[in-house]
Design a protein around this motif. Structure first.
Motif, PDB file in Angstrom:
ATOM      1  N   CYS A 182      58.346  11.184  48.345  1.00 40.10           N
ATOM      2  CA  CYS A 182      59.774  10.967  48.612  1.00 40.10           C
ATOM      3  C   CYS A 182      60.611  12.072  47.978  1.00 40.10           C
ATOM      4  CB  CYS A 182      60.201   9.604  48.083  1.00 40.10           C
ATOM      5  SG  CYS A 182      59.378   8.216  48.894  1.00 40.10           S
ATOM      6  N   LEU A 183      60.244  12.443  46.758  1.00 41.45           N
ATOM      7  CA  LEU A 183      60.949  13.524  46.076  1.00 41.45           C
ATOM      8  C   LEU A 183      60.866  14.813  46.879  1.00 41.45           C
ATOM      9  CD1 LEU A 183      62.336  14.890  43.627  1.00 41.45           C
ATOM     10  CD2 LEU A 183      60.061  15.158  42.627  1.00 41.45           C
ATOM     11  N   SER A 184      59.702  15.111  47.438  1.00 43.99           N
ATOM     12  CA  SER A 184      59.525  16.347  48.195  1.00 43.99           C
ATOM     13  C   SER A 184      60.463  16.405  49.396  1.00 43.99           C
ATOM     14  CB  SER A 184      58.074  16.474  48.659  1.00 43.99           C
ATOM     15  OG  SER A 184      57.204  16.601  47.564  1.00 43.99           O
ATOM     16  N   GLY A 185      60.603  15.261  50.095  1.00 38.01           N
ATOM     17  CA  GLY A 185      61.504  15.226  51.236  1.00 38.01           C
ATOM     18  C   GLY A 185      62.949  15.439  50.826  1.00 38.01           C
ATOM     19  N   ILE A 186      63.374  14.774  49.754  1.00 38.66           N
ATOM     20  CA  ILE A 186      64.753  14.932  49.270  1.00 38.66           C
ATOM     21  C   ILE A 186      64.987  16.354  48.787  1.00 38.66           C
ATOM     22  CG2 ILE A 186      66.419  14.167  47.528  1.00 38.66           C
ATOM     23  CD1 ILE A 186      65.045  11.405  47.614  1.00 38.66           C
ATOM     24  N   LEU A 187      64.012  16.911  48.076  1.00 36.65           N
ATOM     25  CA  LEU A 187      64.133  18.271  47.563  1.00 36.65           C
ATOM     26  C   LEU A 187      64.344  19.273  48.692  1.00 36.65           C
ATOM     27  CD1 LEU A 187      63.914  20.369  45.251  1.00 36.65           C
ATOM     28  CD2 LEU A 187      61.441  20.311  45.581  1.00 36.65           C
ATOM     29  N   GLU A 188      63.566  19.144  49.764  1.00 38.05           N
ATOM     30  CA  GLU A 188      63.690  20.065  50.885  1.00 38.05           C
ATOM     31  C   GLU A 188      65.079  19.982  51.520  1.00 38.05           C
ATOM     32  OE1 GLU A 188      61.562  22.391  52.368  1.00 38.05           O
ATOM     33  OE2 GLU A 188      60.514  22.162  50.466  1.00 38.05           O
ATOM     34  N   LEU A 189      65.588  18.762  51.681  1.00 35.94           N
ATOM     35  CA  LEU A 189      66.909  18.577  52.269  1.00 35.94           C
ATOM     36  C   LEU A 189      67.994  19.178  51.376  1.00 35.94           C
ATOM     37  CD1 LEU A 189      68.907  17.434  54.291  1.00 35.94           C
ATOM     38  CD2 LEU A 189      68.666  15.192  53.200  1.00 35.94           C
ATOM     39  N   VAL A 190      67.959  18.861  50.091  1.00 33.47           N
ATOM     40  CA  VAL A 190      68.972  19.371  49.162  1.00 33.47           C
ATOM     41  C   VAL A 190      68.929  20.895  49.097  1.00 33.47           C
ATOM     42  CG1 VAL A 190      69.696  19.424  46.746  1.00 33.47           C
ATOM     43  CG2 VAL A 190      68.987  17.264  47.778  1.00 33.47           C
ATOM     44  N   GLN A 191      67.732  21.432  48.993  1.00 30.66           N
ATOM     45  CA  GLN A 191      67.604  22.890  48.881  1.00 30.66           C
ATOM     46  C   GLN A 191      68.112  23.595  50.135  1.00 30.66           C
ATOM     47  OE1 GLN A 191      63.552  24.414  48.538  1.00 30.66           O
ATOM     48  NE2 GLN A 191      64.275  26.006  47.146  1.00 30.66           N
ATOM     49  N   SER A 192      67.774  23.053  51.305  1.00 30.22           N
ATOM     50  CA  SER A 192      68.206  23.699  52.543  1.00 30.22           C
ATOM     51  C   SER A 192      69.726  23.669  52.697  1.00 30.22           C
ATOM     52  CB  SER A 192      67.555  23.021  53.754  1.00 30.22           C
ATOM     53  OG  SER A 192      68.052  21.708  53.923  1.00 30.22           O
ATOM     54  N   TRP A 193      70.369  22.665  52.058  1.00 31.75           N
ATOM     55  CA  TRP A 193      71.824  22.548  52.190  1.00 31.75           C
ATOM     56  C   TRP A 193      72.572  23.406  51.173  1.00 31.75           C
ATOM     57  CZ3 TRP A 193      74.739  20.885  55.984  1.00 31.75           C
ATOM     58  CH2 TRP A 193      76.101  20.639  55.749  1.00 31.75           C
TER      59      TRP A 193
END
Length: 513
Positions: A182-193
């Motif tokens: 779950c952390l990996s998915g959130i991390l990818e979204l936050v980083q891309s934004w």
């Protein structure tokens, strides 16, 4: 929400995670963690009067829970009555009836529960057998097998009863992605934004005042950005958390709160009211960590789902899935299991039926020997009666695993659950897929539910020795012992795959390939 009423059949003179009604007569209190459904009555006037009339009653918890509790003025009256017990340190406690002078000895061991900072399971040992109270917990499959203190003499302890967090004890919620996934998915979204420009910001819409530190610290560590929160008081003595948080609004990641936070976000405003200094408009997205929302989907969904033009839901569970509960109980094979929570959409009777195959038979069946993995040896502490202040001088040990469950309701409702043949097929499996949201990829399409923990200020208070010979317990002084800086990572950091930094980095490397 916990439905546990505070008392266990085996040791009725103690109360756990409930502090009102019949629990007012307890000889000792235990608190597994600081979420309000486990703190009912903890600051009620009736309990205050009980303490004023007693010389021997204490509250036992982990050092981190003690630190968090005492940051609130409402619980400051407990300060001289709280005794912090180190993780994985068997500790002997005397339960004294002040009226008659009767005394009962028990040994309690705190085990990491992986639910939130400071959360623990309580392992009780005494004349009425060995009992495990999980509180709220999340343990990955195989973690129980690596907990040394759940074993004795090379075998699993003979456990009479488990008082279990059954939040997701329903086959509908068979598989929940790990905290690391779950952390990996959130991390990818936050980083891309936030890498688009300095004016792209993220709001983490987290309900509870604490419990998301795993998410905050990992995002900050990976992205080099501190997370804005409303206040830092509760973490003042926890530098490993404090360094990742800030009260300065000029950051790109926010977890600030406001009574009308949802309304703020509808107008693309952050709860803290942050605006750009040079009048360049901010571009904001919201991410709401939850689990219940995902369980309400009619089809299997991704770990992250876009729900609006600038809003997302992210799966983030504090509790073990059905398959993780199965693994936990099949390994321990207790005689009895009592549910502490009624899952959403089901009944207490259904939960009991679900748990029956995971209990030992009512016949005299000896616990089976289980092959053990590599165990971590717990630190043994010996104290002289005058060395009270040395109990917490050493750093906390770093155990191999973490989190645990909830509570349950006893007396009329607590029924003995006996085993039935374990030959029922397991149908629900795990499926994978990718999700899309601002070019974010994430694994594990699955259906799961959520329980949003809360420890806000809205709490309403009502005024209303089996296997002991192998222990080397600490004799606990009946007075305050000041701990060193609590190390909250002990509750989450493990060497297994799924939640560690190493596995996260490997996951991100694979994504780049």
């Amino acid at each position: 929400m916990s439905s546990f009423q505070g008392q266990m059949a085996e040791y009725p003179t103690i109360s756990i995670d409930r502090f009102d009604r019949e629990n007012l007569r307890a000889r000792a209190y235990f608190l597994s963690h600081c979420h309000k459904d486990h703190m009912k009555g903890l600051r009620a006037p009736t309990l205050k009067r009980r303490l004023e009339c007693s010389l021997t009653v204490h509250l036992y918890c982990s050092p981190v829970t003690k630190e968090l509790l005492l940051t609130s003025p409402k619980y400051r009256f407990w300060e001289k009555r709280i005794v912090a017990i180190e993780i994985e340190t068997p500790t002997q406690i005397a339960l004294i009836d002040e009226a008659s002078g009767e005394k009962e000895e028990i040994v309690v061991t705190l085990l990491p529960a992986g639910h939130c900072p400071g959360s623990v399971m309580f392992l009780f040992q005494g004349d009425n057998g060995t009992v495990l109270y999980t509180g709220d917990f999340r343990l990955a499959k195989g973690e129980a097998a690596r907990m040394e203190l759940l074993h004795s003499g090379g075998r699993v302890r003979d456990i009479q009863s488990v008082y279990l967090d059954t939040t997701f004890c329903d086959p509908r919620f068979y598989q929940i992605p790990s905290r690391g996934e779950c952390l990996s998915g959130i991390l990818e979204l936050v980083q891309s934004w936030i890498t688009r420009s300095p004016y792209h910001v993220v709001w983490l819409n987290c309900k509870a005042a604490y419990g998301y530190e795993y998410l905050f610290t990992n995002l900050s560590e990976e992205l080099g950005v501190q997370v804005h929160v409303d206040k830092l008081d509760m973490f003042r003595n926890m530098p490993d958390i404090l360094q990742h948080l800030t009260t300065e609004r000029s950051t790109q990641i926010h977890a600030c709160r406001h009574p009308k936070a949802e309304e703020y976000y509808q107008w693309n405003k952050l709860p803290c009211g942050l605006t750009s200094k040079n009048k360049i408009p901010l571009h904001t997205i919201s991410i709401k960590p939850s689990t219940m929302w995902f369980g309400e989907r009619s089809r299997k969904t991704n770990v992250i789902v876009r729900t609006g033009e600038s809003s997302y839901r992210a799966c983030f569970s504090f509790h073990s899935s059905y398959s993780e509960i199965q693994d936990f109980l099949r390994y321990l094979c207790p005689v009895n299991v009592y549910p502490n929570v009624i899952p959403v959409g089901t009944t207490l009777d259904k939960v009991r039926e679900t748990l029956k195959p995971l209990c030992r038979s009512s016949q005299n069946t000896e616990p089976k020997y289980k092959p053990l993995g590599k165990l971590k040896r717990a630190r043994r502490v010996h104290l002289d009666s005058e060395e009270e202040d040395d109990l917490f001088d050493d750093p906390l040990p770093v155990p191999l695993r973490h989190k645990l469950p909830y509570q349950l309701t006893l007396h009329p409702e607590a029924v003995l659950l006996t085993a039935v043949p374990q030959n029922q097929p397991e149908k629900l499996g795990q499926s994978t897929g990718c999700c899309e949201g601002e070019s974010v990829q994430s694994s594990l399409l699955t259906n799961f539910i959520d329980c949003e923990e809360s420890n806000s200020e809205s709490e309403e208070e009502s005024d209303t020795s089996a296997s002991r010979q192998d222990l080397d317990p600490v004799m606990l002084p009946q007075q305050k012992a000041d701990a060193d800086v609590p190390q909250w990572k002990v509750f989450f950091k493990r060497n297994d795959s799924g939640c560690g930094q190493q596995s996260l980095k490997m996951y991100l490397q694979n994504l780049k390939r």
